[in-house]
Design an enzyme around this catalytic site. Structure first.
Site, PDB file in Angstrom:
ATOM      1  N   GLN A  72      26.547  -0.909  63.956  1.00  0.00           N
ATOM      2  CA  GLN A  72      27.534  -0.750  65.017  1.00  0.00           C
ATOM      3  C   GLN A  72      28.166  -2.352  64.987  1.00  0.00           C
ATOM      4  O   GLN A  72      27.479  -3.157  64.451  1.00  0.00           O
ATOM      5  CB  GLN A  72      26.921  -0.755  66.363  1.00  0.00           C
ATOM      6  CG  GLN A  72      28.040  -0.649  67.491  1.00  0.00           C
ATOM      7  CD  GLN A  72      28.816   0.496  67.312  1.00  0.00           C
ATOM      8  OE1 GLN A  72      29.826   0.480  66.626  1.00  0.00           O
ATOM      9  NE2 GLN A  72      28.665   1.553  67.901  1.00  0.00           N
ATOM     10  N   HIS A 132      20.998   0.494  70.864  1.00  0.00           N
ATOM     11  CA  HIS A 132      21.672   1.794  71.191  1.00  0.00           C
ATOM     12  C   HIS A 132      21.651   1.805  72.688  1.00  0.00           C
ATOM     13  O   HIS A 132      20.484   1.639  73.309  1.00  0.00           O
ATOM     14  CB  HIS A 132      20.984   2.984  70.539  1.00  0.00           C
ATOM     15  CG  HIS A 132      21.991   4.216  70.974  1.00  0.00           C
ATOM     16  ND1 HIS A 132      21.730   5.054  71.730  1.00  0.00           N
ATOM     17  CD2 HIS A 132      23.131   4.644  70.293  1.00  0.00           C
ATOM     18  CE1 HIS A 132      22.843   5.912  71.680  1.00  0.00           C
ATOM     19  NE2 HIS A 132      23.440   6.111  70.688  1.00  0.00           N
ATOM     20  N   PHE A 174      35.805   0.463  74.673  1.00  0.00           N
ATOM     21  CA  PHE A 174      35.130   1.074  73.641  1.00  0.00           C
ATOM     22  C   PHE A 174      33.580   0.431  73.558  1.00  0.00           C
ATOM     23  O   PHE A 174      32.589   1.034  73.694  1.00  0.00           O
ATOM     24  CB  PHE A 174      35.511   1.233  72.094  1.00  0.00           C
ATOM     25  CG  PHE A 174      35.006   1.930  71.355  1.00  0.00           C
ATOM     26  CD1 PHE A 174      34.774   3.444  71.474  1.00  0.00           C
ATOM     27  CD2 PHE A 174      34.020   1.756  70.317  1.00  0.00           C
ATOM     28  CE1 PHE A 174      33.956   4.375  70.779  1.00  0.00           C
ATOM     29  CE2 PHE A 174      33.008   2.437  69.502  1.00  0.00           C
ATOM     30  CZ  PHE A 174      33.216   3.762  69.805  1.00  0.00           C
ATOM     31  N   ASP A 195      27.647  11.679  69.351  1.00  0.00           N
ATOM     32  CA  ASP A 195      27.673  11.412  70.808  1.00  0.00           C
ATOM     33  C   ASP A 195      27.781  12.574  71.376  1.00  0.00           C
ATOM     34  O   ASP A 195      28.442  13.631  71.024  1.00  0.00           O
ATOM     35  CB  ASP A 195      28.810  10.486  71.189  1.00  0.00           C
ATOM     36  CG  ASP A 195      28.265   8.972  70.672  1.00  0.00           C
ATOM     37  OD1 ASP A 195      27.176   8.636  71.077  1.00  0.00           O
ATOM     38  OD2 ASP A 195      28.868   8.216  70.471  1.00  0.00           O
ATOM     39  N   SER A 212      32.459  -1.810  51.657  1.00  0.00           N
ATOM     40  CA  SER A 212      32.917  -0.354  51.996  1.00  0.00           C
ATOM     41  C   SER A 212      33.769  -0.391  52.914  1.00  0.00           C
ATOM     42  O   SER A 212      33.911  -1.302  53.981  1.00  0.00           O
ATOM     43  CB  SER A 212      31.603   0.407  52.213  1.00  0.00           C
ATOM     44  OG  SER A 212      30.579  -0.190  53.167  1.00  0.00           O
ATOM     45  N   HIS A 245      30.759  -3.647  55.703  1.00  0.00           N
ATOM     46  CA  HIS A 245      31.294  -2.248  55.955  1.00  0.00           C
ATOM     47  C   HIS A 245      32.431  -2.800  56.975  1.00  0.00           C
ATOM     48  O   HIS A 245      32.168  -3.160  58.005  1.00  0.00           O
ATOM     49  CB  HIS A 245      30.367  -1.235  56.317  1.00  0.00           C
ATOM     50  CG  HIS A 245      30.832  -0.072  56.733  1.00  0.00           C
ATOM     51  ND1 HIS A 245      31.021   1.119  55.735  1.00  0.00           N
ATOM     52  CD2 HIS A 245      31.258   0.459  57.829  1.00  0.00           C
ATOM     53  CE1 HIS A 245      31.378   2.022  56.218  1.00  0.00           C
ATOM     54  NE2 HIS A 245      31.594   1.804  57.625  1.00  0.00           N
ATOM     55  N   ARG A 294      44.112   0.988  58.663  1.00  0.00           N
ATOM     56  CA  ARG A 294      44.934   0.070  58.440  1.00  0.00           C
ATOM     57  C   ARG A 294      44.333  -0.972  57.444  1.00  0.00           C
ATOM     58  O   ARG A 294      43.395  -1.191  57.631  1.00  0.00           O
ATOM     59  CB  ARG A 294      45.465  -0.768  59.582  1.00  0.00           C
ATOM     60  CG  ARG A 294      46.315   0.146  60.587  1.00  0.00           C
ATOM     61  CD  ARG A 294      46.834  -0.773  61.807  1.00  0.00           C
ATOM     62  NE  ARG A 294      47.442   0.060  62.663  1.00  0.00           N
ATOM     63  CZ  ARG A 294      48.803   0.196  62.218  1.00  0.00           C
ATOM     64  NH1 ARG A 294      49.352  -0.521  61.099  1.00  0.00           N
ATOM     65  NH2 ARG A 294      49.524   0.841  63.057  1.00  0.00           N
ATOM     66  N   TYR A 327      21.857  -0.614  65.297  1.00  0.00           N
ATOM     67  CA  TYR A 327      22.351  -1.186  66.612  1.00  0.00           C
ATOM     68  C   TYR A 327      21.774  -2.543  66.812  1.00  0.00           C
ATOM     69  O   TYR A 327      20.752  -2.531  67.365  1.00  0.00           O
ATOM     70  CB  TYR A 327      22.227  -0.277  67.801  1.00  0.00           C
ATOM     71  CG  TYR A 327      22.800   1.111  67.417  1.00  0.00           C
ATOM     72  CD1 TYR A 327      24.139   1.518  67.830  1.00  0.00           C
ATOM     73  CD2 TYR A 327      22.079   2.224  66.649  1.00  0.00           C
ATOM     74  CE1 TYR A 327      24.783   2.592  67.485  1.00  0.00           C
ATOM     75  CE2 TYR A 327      22.717   3.375  66.379  1.00  0.00           C
ATOM     76  CZ  TYR A 327      24.172   3.328  66.885  1.00  0.00           C
ATOM     77  OH  TYR A 327      24.709   4.595  66.481  1.00  0.00           O
ATOM     78  N   GLU A 344      35.728   2.232  55.995  1.00  0.00           N
ATOM     79  CA  GLU A 344      35.465   3.498  56.859  1.00  0.00           C
ATOM     80  C   GLU A 344      36.938   3.767  57.383  1.00  0.00           C
ATOM     81  O   GLU A 344      37.504   2.995  57.882  1.00  0.00           O
ATOM     82  CB  GLU A 344      34.561   3.057  58.093  1.00  0.00           C
ATOM     83  CG  GLU A 344      34.242   4.446  58.874  1.00  0.00           C
ATOM     84  CD  GLU A 344      33.491   4.263  59.941  1.00  0.00           C
ATOM     85  OE1 GLU A 344      32.033   3.804  59.578  1.00  0.00           O
ATOM     86  OE2 GLU A 344      33.303   4.506  61.233  1.00  0.00           O
TER      87      GLU A 344
END
Ligand SMILES: Cc1cc2nc3c(=O)[nH]c(=O)nc-3n(C[C@H](O)[C@H](O)[C@H](O)COP(=O)(O)OP(=O)(O)OC[C@H]3O[C@@H](n4cnc5c(N)ncnc54)[C@H](O)[C@@H]3O)c2cc1C
Length: 321
Positions: free
Chosen positions: A200, A173, A240, A131, A37, A290, A296, A169, A39
């Site tokens: 994640q 998390h 990040f 968030d 999959s 995923h 891109r 996570y 995203e």
């Protein structure tokens, strides 16, 4: 060269030839073709829109299980997410999944967005808490809103028989009281009706493998699909990761040292890192991935190829399945 004459060197050569390298892993042809999959995020302007659609068109023949479109912090991309998802339904053979969050909206408002997706022909929602908006000190549920992703999952189940994915996570998390509590909350999301979890991103394979062992021990039986982030902008990923609780291994920092101004080398390094990661996961029996594509196609396409995924002819058995 007579290897027997030089035993220590022969040992080194033997290790080099048989050691745990990608080429030494079981070939993708020996494993089932994995399910993928992809995203995407909704584009902000015309140029980014063209970039996104070029990526979608390039990846479409790989016949992913679904493609998902994110929902900006605090619902800031509500209209753009909807437009992108609706266009996927109208103009492609792909199965879209719309991300939806709880932040900054009442339950009725979130339900309305979900019903809008249903009317547009979307049956898959990635249900997230979201968030806090930039600058906020922490997460505060909207009065009258869904407090946690678990509540959103329950709300969605009341609306329709959606396919529902949730976040997971492997490194816990950052706001969770403990790793065990986080796992318990994940289990509650599944028990509330989620059909799959997407993790994640992570960079060390053993982090994910240990996590799925813990999930299995906790009685979680839905797929926990690894989220793969091919890293071509290392500095950005470092920033990040500090916020989202994903660790960046020291070996990776060393690998990207000195190439800040060399985008081409960074992309090659990114391909190598992601290639090794997915092949190791595949060798450990993982058959679903995923990809965080960042709109891109090139890295994702190449890594999918490495996993044994090949473009399908339009209308073929796997196309759009
Ligand atoms: C695959 C994926 C896609 C994402 N896409 C988006 C996106 O499109 N838009 C966006 O804004 N964000 C997105 N995010 C980020 C996500 O919104 C944040 O990580 C957010 O902080 C947590 O969301 P969640 O759904 O995992 O929350 P939850 O599962 O609700 O958990 C959030 C925190 O609360 C704790 N918790 C859960 N339930 C309870 C409870 N009952 N009581 C007390 N504590 C509890 C958990 O341990 C955790 O610390 C995505 C994350 C992932 C993994």
């Amino acid at each position: 060269m007579d290897l027997a004459l030089n035993a220590p060197r022969a040992g080194t050569l033997q290790r080099w030839l048989t050691g745990p390298r990608v080429a030494g892993l079981p070939q993708p042809t020996e494993s089932p073709v994995p399910k993928l999959s992809f995203e995407f995020f909704p584009p902000k302007n015309e140029t980014l829109e063209q970039q996104l659609w070029a990526a979608i068109r390039r990846l479409e023949p790989l016949a992913p299980r679904f493609v998902s479109v994110t929902y900006g912090a605090g619902g800031s991309t509500r209209a753009r997410t909807h437009e992108t998802v609706a266009r996927l339904v109208r103009e492609t053979s792909l199965t879209p999944a719309a991300h939806l969050t709880c932040v900054g909206a009442t339950c009725a408002e979130v339900d309305e967005v979900a019903r809008g997706y249903l009317e547009a022909g979307v049956r898959h929602i990635v249900a997230l808490r979201g968030d806090p908006p930039a600058g906020a000190s922490g997460y505060t549920p909207h009065p009258g809103g869904y407090a946690q992703a678990e509540d959103l999952v329950r709300g969605l189940r009341r609306i329709a028989d959606f396919d529902i994915s949730v976040g997971a996570y492997p490194e816990t998390h950052p706001a969770a009281p403990s790793a065990d509590a986080d796992l318990d909350f994940l289990k509650r999301k599944i028990d509330a009706g989620a059909t799959r979890a997407i993790t994640q991103y992570f960079f060390d394979t053993d982090i994910y493998l240990r996590f799925i062992d813990r999930c299995a021990a906790a009685g979680i039986t839905v797929p926990i699909v690894p989220g793969i982030l091919p890293v071509s902008n290392f500095k950005q990923v470092q920033r990040f990761s500090a916020m989202c609780g994903a660790s960046v291994p020291a070996w990776m920092a060393r690998l990207f040292e000195g190439v800040d101004d060399d985008a081409e080398t960074r992309r090659m390094l990114a391909a190598v890192v992601a290639a090794e990661q997915v092949r190791l996961l595949q060798a450990n029996g993982v058959d679903e991935f995923h990809f965080y594509t960042l709109n891109r196609a090139d890295l994702t396409f190449a890594i999918a190829h490495l996993l044994g995924v090949r473009p399908q002819a339009p209308g073929g058995p796997e196309f759009g399945a």
